[in-house]
Scaffold this motif. Structure first.
Motif, PDB file in Angstrom:
ATOM      1  N   THR A 156      -8.802  30.912  49.109  1.00 39.98           N
ATOM      2  CA  THR A 156      -9.269  29.569  49.480  1.00 39.98           C
ATOM      3  C   THR A 156      -9.833  28.920  48.235  1.00 39.98           C
ATOM      4  OG1 THR A 156      -9.772  30.228  51.744  1.00 39.98           O
ATOM      5  CG2 THR A 156     -10.874  28.262  50.911  1.00 39.98           C
ATOM      6  N   ALA A 157      -9.316  27.740  47.891  1.00 38.10           N
ATOM      7  CA  ALA A 157      -9.723  27.042  46.665  1.00 38.10           C
ATOM      8  C   ALA A 157     -10.927  26.144  46.936  1.00 38.10           C
ATOM      9  CB  ALA A 157      -8.564  26.216  46.120  1.00 38.10           C
ATOM     10  N   VAL A 158     -11.895  26.206  46.030  1.00 38.30           N
ATOM     11  CA  VAL A 158     -13.105  25.388  46.137  1.00 38.30           C
ATOM     12  C   VAL A 158     -13.248  24.570  44.865  1.00 38.30           C
ATOM     13  CG1 VAL A 158     -15.608  25.404  46.407  1.00 38.30           C
ATOM     14  CG2 VAL A 158     -14.210  27.132  47.584  1.00 38.30           C
ATOM     15  N   THR A 159     -13.485  23.275  44.986  1.00 43.54           N
ATOM     16  CA  THR A 159     -13.688  22.404  43.831  1.00 43.54           C
ATOM     17  C   THR A 159     -15.119  22.535  43.347  1.00 43.54           C
ATOM     18  OG1 THR A 159     -12.021  20.830  44.611  1.00 43.54           O
ATOM     19  CG2 THR A 159     -13.624  20.034  43.009  1.00 43.54           C
ATOM     20  N   THR A 160     -15.275  22.817  42.054  1.00 39.04           N
ATOM     21  CA  THR A 160     -16.617  23.002  41.485  1.00 39.04           C
ATOM     22  C   THR A 160     -17.014  21.895  40.509  1.00 39.04           C
ATOM     23  OG1 THR A 160     -15.703  24.386  39.711  1.00 39.04           O
ATOM     24  CG2 THR A 160     -16.427  25.496  41.718  1.00 39.04           C
ATOM     25  N   GLY A 161     -16.099  21.077  40.089  1.00 40.97           N
ATOM     26  CA  GLY A 161     -16.394  19.981  39.171  1.00 40.97           C
ATOM     27  C   GLY A 161     -15.170  19.112  39.006  1.00 40.97           C
ATOM     28  N   LEU A 162     -15.369  17.809  38.764  1.00 42.77           N
ATOM     29  CA  LEU A 162     -14.218  16.924  38.629  1.00 42.77           C
ATOM     30  C   LEU A 162     -14.608  15.609  37.989  1.00 42.77           C
ATOM     31  CD1 LEU A 162     -13.321  15.452  42.155  1.00 42.77           C
ATOM     32  CD2 LEU A 162     -15.504  16.468  41.584  1.00 42.77           C
ATOM     33  N   ILE A 163     -13.622  14.965  37.390  1.00 42.46           N
ATOM     34  CA  ILE A 163     -13.734  13.592  36.905  1.00 42.46           C
ATOM     35  C   ILE A 163     -12.405  12.909  37.165  1.00 42.46           C
ATOM     36  CG2 ILE A 163     -15.498  14.005  35.119  1.00 42.46           C
ATOM     37  CD1 ILE A 163     -13.258  14.175  33.059  1.00 42.46           C
ATOM     38  N   GLY A 164     -12.411  11.553  37.198  1.00 45.18           N
ATOM     39  CA  GLY A 164     -11.171  10.828  37.394  1.00 45.18           C
ATOM     40  C   GLY A 164     -11.039  10.264  38.788  1.00 45.18           C
ATOM     41  N   GLU A 165      -9.811   9.998  39.223  1.00 47.67           N
ATOM     42  CA  GLU A 165      -9.538   9.337  40.502  1.00 47.67           C
ATOM     43  C   GLU A 165      -8.561  10.154  41.332  1.00 47.67           C
ATOM     44  OE1 GLU A 165      -6.517   5.892  39.668  1.00 47.67           O
ATOM     45  OE2 GLU A 165      -7.678   6.255  37.813  1.00 47.67           O
ATOM     46  N   PHE A 166      -8.654   9.985  42.673  1.00 46.55           N
ATOM     47  CA  PHE A 166      -7.889  10.810  43.602  1.00 46.55           C
ATOM     48  C   PHE A 166      -7.551   9.985  44.832  1.00 46.55           C
ATOM     49  CE2 PHE A 166     -11.112  13.082  41.261  1.00 46.55           C
ATOM     50  CZ  PHE A 166     -10.401  14.072  40.605  1.00 46.55           C
ATOM     51  N   ASP A 167      -6.518  10.415  45.542  1.00 43.02           N
ATOM     52  CA  ASP A 167      -6.161   9.686  46.760  1.00 43.02           C
ATOM     53  C   ASP A 167      -6.542  10.474  48.009  1.00 43.02           C
ATOM     54  OD1 ASP A 167      -4.274  11.700  46.697  1.00 43.02           O
ATOM     55  OD2 ASP A 167      -2.610  10.403  47.312  1.00 43.02           O
ATOM     56  N   TRP A 168      -7.367  11.496  47.870  1.00 38.19           N
ATOM     57  CA  TRP A 168      -7.851  12.258  49.023  1.00 38.19           C
ATOM     58  C   TRP A 168      -9.260  12.788  48.727  1.00 38.19           C
ATOM     59  CZ3 TRP A 168      -5.328  14.338  45.045  1.00 38.19           C
ATOM     60  CH2 TRP A 168      -5.645  15.626  44.624  1.00 38.19           C
ATOM     61  N   ASP A 169      -9.948  13.200  49.756  1.00 35.00           N
ATOM     62  CA  ASP A 169     -11.311  13.695  49.620  1.00 35.00           C
ATOM     63  C   ASP A 169     -11.256  15.131  49.107  1.00 35.00           C
ATOM     64  OD1 ASP A 169     -13.927  14.403  49.741  1.00 35.00           O
ATOM     65  OD2 ASP A 169     -14.263  13.720  51.805  1.00 35.00           O
ATOM     66  N   ILE A 170     -11.139  15.296  47.816  1.00 38.30           N
ATOM     67  CA  ILE A 170     -10.932  16.594  47.209  1.00 38.30           C
ATOM     68  C   ILE A 170     -12.156  17.492  47.324  1.00 38.30           C
ATOM     69  CG2 ILE A 170     -11.589  15.774  44.906  1.00 38.30           C
ATOM     70  CD1 ILE A 170      -9.452  17.679  43.770  1.00 38.30           C
ATOM     71  N   LEU A 171     -13.352  16.892  47.401  1.00 40.38           N
ATOM     72  CA  LEU A 171     -14.556  17.713  47.544  1.00 40.38           C
ATOM     73  C   LEU A 171     -14.681  18.313  48.940  1.00 40.38           C
ATOM     74  CD1 LEU A 171     -17.366  15.807  45.585  1.00 40.38           C
ATOM     75  CD2 LEU A 171     -16.244  17.949  44.986  1.00 40.38           C
ATOM     76  N   PHE A 172     -14.195  17.605  49.923  1.00 36.08           N
ATOM     77  CA  PHE A 172     -14.267  18.094  51.299  1.00 36.08           C
ATOM     78  C   PHE A 172     -13.178  19.138  51.567  1.00 36.08           C
ATOM     79  CE2 PHE A 172     -12.653  17.794  55.655  1.00 36.08           C
ATOM     80  CZ  PHE A 172     -13.790  18.137  56.362  1.00 36.08           C
ATOM     81  N   GLU A 173     -12.061  18.957  50.932  1.00 35.07           N
ATOM     82  CA  GLU A 173     -10.893  19.799  51.214  1.00 35.07           C
ATOM     83  C   GLU A 173     -11.050  21.190  50.594  1.00 35.07           C
ATOM     84  OE1 GLU A 173      -6.425  18.570  50.866  1.00 35.07           O
ATOM     85  OE2 GLU A 173      -7.077  19.353  48.927  1.00 35.07           O
ATOM     86  N   ARG A 174     -10.787  22.226  51.385  1.00 33.09           N
ATOM     87  CA  ARG A 174     -10.783  23.611  50.898  1.00 33.09           C
ATOM     88  C   ARG A 174      -9.513  24.292  51.414  1.00 33.09           C
ATOM     89  NH1 ARG A 174     -16.808  26.217  50.533  1.00 33.09           N
ATOM     90  NH2 ARG A 174     -17.757  24.490  49.366  1.00 33.09           N
ATOM     91  N   PRO A 175      -8.398  24.028  50.765  1.00 33.72           N
ATOM     92  CA  PRO A 175      -7.119  24.538  51.284  1.00 33.72           C
ATOM     93  C   PRO A 175      -6.987  26.051  51.141  1.00 33.72           C
ATOM     94  CG  PRO A 175      -6.809  23.548  49.131  1.00 33.72           C
ATOM     95  CD  PRO A 175      -8.234  23.273  49.514  1.00 33.72           C
ATOM     96  N   LYS A 176      -6.402  26.669  52.143  1.00 30.31           N
ATOM     97  CA  LYS A 176      -6.041  28.080  52.063  1.00 30.31           C
ATOM     98  C   LYS A 176      -4.679  28.151  51.368  1.00 30.31           C
ATOM     99  CE  LYS A 176      -8.574  29.364  56.231  1.00 30.31           C
ATOM    100  NZ  LYS A 176      -9.620  30.117  55.501  1.00 30.31           N
ATOM    101  N   THR A 177      -4.642  28.842  50.257  1.00 33.38           N
ATOM    102  CA  THR A 177      -3.457  28.828  49.394  1.00 33.38           C
ATOM    103  C   THR A 177      -2.808  30.204  49.332  1.00 33.38           C
ATOM    104  OG1 THR A 177      -4.508  27.112  48.035  1.00 33.38           O
ATOM    105  CG2 THR A 177      -2.599  28.249  47.094  1.00 33.38           C
ATOM    106  N   THR A 178      -1.484  30.214  49.399  1.00 33.15           N
ATOM    107  CA  THR A 178      -0.700  31.439  49.236  1.00 33.15           C
ATOM    108  C   THR A 178       0.263  31.229  48.084  1.00 33.15           C
ATOM    109  OG1 THR A 178      -0.814  31.828  51.632  1.00 33.15           O
ATOM    110  CG2 THR A 178       0.781  33.119  50.386  1.00 33.15           C
ATOM    111  N   GLU A 179       0.339  32.211  47.199  1.00 31.62           N
ATOM    112  CA  GLU A 179       1.214  32.115  46.030  1.00 31.62           C
ATOM    113  C   GLU A 179       2.340  33.147  46.117  1.00 31.62           C
ATOM    114  OE1 GLU A 179      -2.209  30.784  42.756  1.00 31.62           O
ATOM    115  OE2 GLU A 179      -1.288  32.780  42.666  1.00 31.62           O
ATOM    116  N   PHE A 180       3.550  32.689  45.771  1.00 33.85           N
ATOM    117  CA  PHE A 180       4.728  33.553  45.693  1.00 33.85           C
ATOM    118  C   PHE A 180       5.337  33.366  44.303  1.00 33.85           C
ATOM    119  CE2 PHE A 180       4.082  32.543  50.094  1.00 33.85           C
ATOM    120  CZ  PHE A 180       4.437  33.675  50.810  1.00 33.85           C
ATOM    121  N   VAL A 181       5.621  34.459  43.613  1.00 37.08           N
ATOM    122  CA  VAL A 181       6.093  34.344  42.231  1.00 37.08           C
ATOM    123  C   VAL A 181       7.529  34.812  42.066  1.00 37.08           C
ATOM    124  CG1 VAL A 181       3.778  34.577  41.251  1.00 37.08           C
ATOM    125  CG2 VAL A 181       5.181  36.613  41.594  1.00 37.08           C
TER     126      VAL A 181
END
Length: 463
Positions: A156-181
């Motif tokens: 689960t990814a958590v945002t810890t710091g940011l600058i700039g502009e976004f089109d979604w509430d990135i601080l609220f969002e905590r997506p569950k992420t799965t990686e396949f390589v």
């Protein structure tokens, strides 16, 4: 939503921070719903009537971004502008990485993800339409465009710091992420709680020098690479997959060369000589030397000597001298034959052999004979092997060669020209396979190191 289907980047606009009144530059003013004030770290939300409201306080960033906000670069045939920088970590763990939000006026958003100096270009179905056909079935692998992607990690990814502009509430969002390589590619599935389906993103490993060149940034500013990235391509794998298909071809070529050589210069027998020899009573462990009949080589050839003697719990040593009868040029070899057997502890054992092989190469054409100088151990031995069908040489008396005759041994020498030397085939094959085997080992070792950072390593059972 990103502003797309344009012919160039939209004009940037400045807005004032509601808290500190600092001017904030928006590079996609129509598409940006949130931004961060660089001065006071306020996370600002633009409402439907374009009113700027402070939604919450963002944590300041720990590292200065390598790619500056507003910088433009040409990458993969698209012009991108850096409009955001995000620092993230895995919830409940210390793994942290950085993402650079990229905006393209034709397609929309993509990003560069950087972890321990390893960079990956990540984009969704706007850039890779086939991603829209994938379904998350919870498997440990995904097939996408003829590649099989293997499960590498879940977090689960958590945002810890940011600058700039976004089109979604990135601080609220905590997506569950799965990686396949499937190096150099990596597939991400991001599932945001309360959303029905996960979103697929495709990443491709990118060398820092390529990014530095695209965005006109000093490569010395990029962080040093640590370890092996999840989707970092392996040069050893590239070498292995280029080589391993050639191994059957190598074997076939060696076989063709071997059989072709035996067809052009077939093997043939030049001498088949058996000799009853008498012990030299004046010397210990020696027999009287003798000379074999002559034989002729029509062209330069290799010669294989097979020396046989029915030693029994004994040994025999023979020095064989090949002599050219025209110029007396000679080649000398000495071979020992030993054969022992018995019973120990109720079990029979044996060691050694009653024959030996010697190879001489590049013997010139000419007429030859052999001078043979035998020596042996004690006399308590078998005198002859009855299977050899010995025919005494003209002028030599027919000596009784029955078992137990302590004065007689039999030596059988067979000489063939142009022998098929399978040892050379196997040695050549082994030498030719050394580099492929080394490459395979390096590739495997590289992959084991890659999967050390995964909870789903296929190498775990071998540790």
């Amino acid at each position: 939503m990103a502003t797309i289907n344009l012919r160039s980047f939209p004009y940037a606009e400045d807005v004032a921070c509601p808290k500190c009144k600092q001017q904030i530059t928006l590079y996609d003013p129509e598409g940006s719903e949130y931004c961060v004030c660089i001065s006071c770290s306020s996370f600002i939300h633009f409402t439907n009537n374009d009113t700027a409201l402070i939604q919450k306080q963002a944590d300041p960033i720990d590292q200065q971004p390598v790619l500056k906000l507003g910088s433009v670069g040409m990458f993969k045939g698209y012009q991108f502008k850096v409009i955001g920088y995000v620092e993230k970590k895995e919830q409940g763990a210390s793994y942290a990485w950085r993402e650079y939000i990229l905006y393209n006026y034709e397609k929309g958003y993509a990003n560069f993800a950087e972890y321990d100096g390893h960079w990956t270009f990540v984009a969704g179905k706007e850039f890779y339409p086939a991603l829209g056909e994938l379904k998350n079935r919870g498997w440990t692998f995904i097939n996408y465009e003829e590649n099989e992607y293997t499960l590498f990690s879940k977090y689960t990814a958590v945002t810890t710091g940011l600058i700039g502009e976004f089109d979604w509430d990135i601080l609220f969002e905590r997506p569950k992420t799965t990686e396949f390589v499937a190096p150099p590619q990596i597939l991400y599935i991001e599932h945001v709680p309360n959303q029905t389906a996960g979103q697929f993103y495709l990443g491709e490993y990118t060398e820092p020098a390529v990014i530095a060149d695209a965005f006109k940034t000093d490569i010395k500013l990029f962080p040093e690479r640590v370890g092996i990235g999840a989707n970092q391509p392996s040069v050893h794998a590239k070498r292995w997959f280029a080589i391993y298909k050639l191994i059957p071809v190598i074997v076939l070529l060696l076989a063709v060369v071997g059989f072709g050589g035996s067809f052009i210069s077939p093997e043939y027998q030049v001498l088949d000589n058996s000799r009853n020899i008498e012990r030299d009573t004046t010397k210990a462990n020696e027999f009287k030397p003798y000379i074999t009949p002559s034989f002729e080589l029509n062209k330069q050839s290799a010669l294989n000597f097979k020396i046989q003697c029915a030693v029994d719990n004994n040994w025999l040593e023979a020095t064989v001298v090949l002599v050219n009868e025209k110029n007396n040029q000679s080649w000398e070899v000495t071979e020992s034959i030993e054969y022992y057997h018995g019973v120990e502890g109720g079990e029979s054992w044996s060691e050694g052999s009653q024959e030996a092989d010697v190879l001489l190469s590049a013997i010139p054409a000419g007429k030859y004979h052999l001078n043979v100088y035998p020596a042996a151990g004690d006399n308590n031995i078998k005198a002859a092997d009855p299977t050899l069908n010995i025919i005494p040489e003209p002028g030599i008396p027919n000596i009784n060669t029955s078992v137990g005759d302590i004065n007689v041994k039999t030596i059988h020498i067979n000489v063939t020209a142009n022998p098929i030397i399978w040892k050379n085939f196997w040695v050549s094959l082994s030498l030719l396979c050394l580099y492929p085997l080394y490459t395979w080992w390096r590739m495997r070792n590289y992959e084991k190191r890659r999967w050390m950072n995964s909870d789903y390593s296929p190498y775990e059972t071998e540790e």
